[in-house]
Design an enzyme around this catalytic site. Structure first.
Site, PDB file in Angstrom:
ATOM      1  N   GLU A  73      13.900   6.254   3.888  1.00  0.00           N
ATOM      2  CA  GLU A  73      15.148   5.921   3.190  1.00  0.00           C
ATOM      3  C   GLU A  73      16.070   5.043   4.038  1.00  0.00           C
ATOM      4  O   GLU A  73      17.220   4.823   3.671  1.00  0.00           O
ATOM      5  CB  GLU A  73      15.909   7.195   2.781  1.00  0.00           C
ATOM      6  CG  GLU A  73      15.120   8.192   1.968  1.00  0.00           C
ATOM      7  CD  GLU A  73      14.843   7.751   0.537  1.00  0.00           C
ATOM      8  OE1 GLU A  73      14.872   6.539   0.252  1.00  0.00           O
ATOM      9  OE2 GLU A  73      14.582   8.648  -0.298  1.00  0.00           O
TER      10      GLU A  73
ATOM     11  N   TYR B 121      40.456  19.869  -1.315  1.00  0.00           N
ATOM     12  CA  TYR B 121      39.631  19.320  -0.220  1.00  0.00           C
ATOM     13  C   TYR B 121      38.496  18.445  -0.735  1.00  0.00           C
ATOM     14  O   TYR B 121      38.062  17.526  -0.051  1.00  0.00           O
ATOM     15  CB  TYR B 121      39.140  20.430   0.724  1.00  0.00           C
ATOM     16  CG  TYR B 121      40.054  20.501   1.910  1.00  0.00           C
ATOM     17  CD1 TYR B 121      41.349  21.005   1.773  1.00  0.00           C
ATOM     18  CD2 TYR B 121      39.681  19.992   3.150  1.00  0.00           C
ATOM     19  CE1 TYR B 121      42.226  21.019   2.834  1.00  0.00           C
ATOM     20  CE2 TYR B 121      40.557  19.999   4.219  1.00  0.00           C
ATOM     21  CZ  TYR B 121      41.824  20.512   4.057  1.00  0.00           C
ATOM     22  OH  TYR B 121      42.693  20.508   5.118  1.00  0.00           O
TER      23      TYR B 121
HETATM   24  O1  LIG Z   1      14.743  13.038   1.933  1.00  0.00           O
HETATM   25  C1  LIG Z   1      13.768  12.326   2.114  1.00  0.00           C
HETATM   26  C2  LIG Z   1      13.366  11.293   1.120  1.00  0.00           C
HETATM   27  O2  LIG Z   1      14.378  11.096   0.193  1.00  0.00           O
HETATM   28  C3  LIG Z   1      12.945  12.502   3.352  1.00  0.00           C
HETATM   29  O3  LIG Z   1      12.318  11.295   3.716  1.00  0.00           O
HETATM   30  P1  LIG Z   1      12.095  10.971   5.241  1.00  0.00           P
HETATM   31  O4  LIG Z   1      11.401  12.179   5.854  1.00  0.00           O
HETATM   32  O5  LIG Z   1      11.234   9.737   5.273  1.00  0.00           O
HETATM   33  O6  LIG Z   1      13.462  10.762   5.860  1.00  0.00           O
HETATM   34 ZN   LIG Z   2      15.667  12.722  -0.092  1.00  0.00          ZN
END
Ligand SMILES: O=C(CO)COP(=O)(O)O
Ligand SMILES: [Zn+2]
Length: 210
Positions: A74, A120
């Site tokens: 990501e 908050y």
């Molecule tokens: O939350 C995740 C995908 O949306 C985890 O992916 P990654 O392990 O590649 O960071």
């Molecule tokens: Zn994720």
């Protein structure tokens, strides 16, 4: 903070989130802006409970992998937000229970998934726009976020989970905790007559800081 301190802060706060149930398995990812303009990110597939400071990934603003383990799939959406929001210096992406449950509801308001009922939430997050469902790692997530970044402090990926920004890593984690708690309250209040904050009360809170 220098790079070594920032690496240690990411490891320590990630473990704290893991220990308190904000992250499980290998889900979620974290990043922060380094003093030299590069970005520190969690390696793909890594558990928040077992990060190692020297193994964290470093990428440049184009997403080139410079050092450490292979970065999160990501990382492109993290970079899209940093590019459009100069006030954002850290990002937390979670699959936390209540926000992920919220992300699976039908008929969410795409402009704001949680109407304010506590101060908050307004002070730390404000509004929570919804990005339509795309598979994890899809470049569509980054494209949609590029249009929203800078205008909002957090985002909800439909059928997936939240993305929370901060002025530094501690701020992003505090904002994430506040938002997860708000989603928990949202479900506790479901079907109960709720007094939402009025537009005047929300406006009064905005811009006052935390
Ligand atoms: O939350 C995740 C995908 O949306 C985890 O992916 P990654 O392990 O590649 O960071
Ligand atoms: Zn994720």
């Amino acid at each position: 903070m220098n790079e070594a301190e920032l690496r240690q802060q990411m490891v320590d706060l990630a473990r704290s989130m893991f220990n308190r149930g904000y992250a499980t398995g290998g889900a979620g990812n974290l990043s922060l802006r380094l003093p030299n303009g590069h970005f520190l990110a969690t390696p793909t597939g890594s558990s928040f409970g077992r990060l190692v400071a020297e193994e964290l990934s470093v990428v440049d603003k184009e997403g080139n992998h410079l050092s450490g383990k292979r970065p999160s799939k990501e990382v492109a959406f993290h970079l899209a937000i940093y590019d459009k929001d100069p006030n954002c210096n850290a990002i937390v992406h979670l699959h936390s229970t209540y926000l992920t449950a919220l992300s699976c509801l039908e008929n969410l308001d795409p402009k704001n998934a949680i109407k304010a009922f506590t101060p908050y939430y307004v002070m730390r997050v404000g509004e929570l726009p919804v990005v339509p469902y795309y598979r994890p790692g899809s470049s569509n997530i980054a494209e949609d976020l590029a249009k929203l970044a800078g205008k909002y402090r957090a985002f909800l990926l439909a059928n997936h989970g939240p993305i929370i920004t901060g002025s530094d890593f501690l701020d992003a984690v505090d904002n994430a905790e506040e938002l997860e708690e708000t989603a928990k309250l949202f479900f506790l209040l479901a079907n109960k007559p709720t007094r939402y904050l009025t537009d005047e009360e929300v406006t009064d809170l905005k811009g006052r800081g935390k």
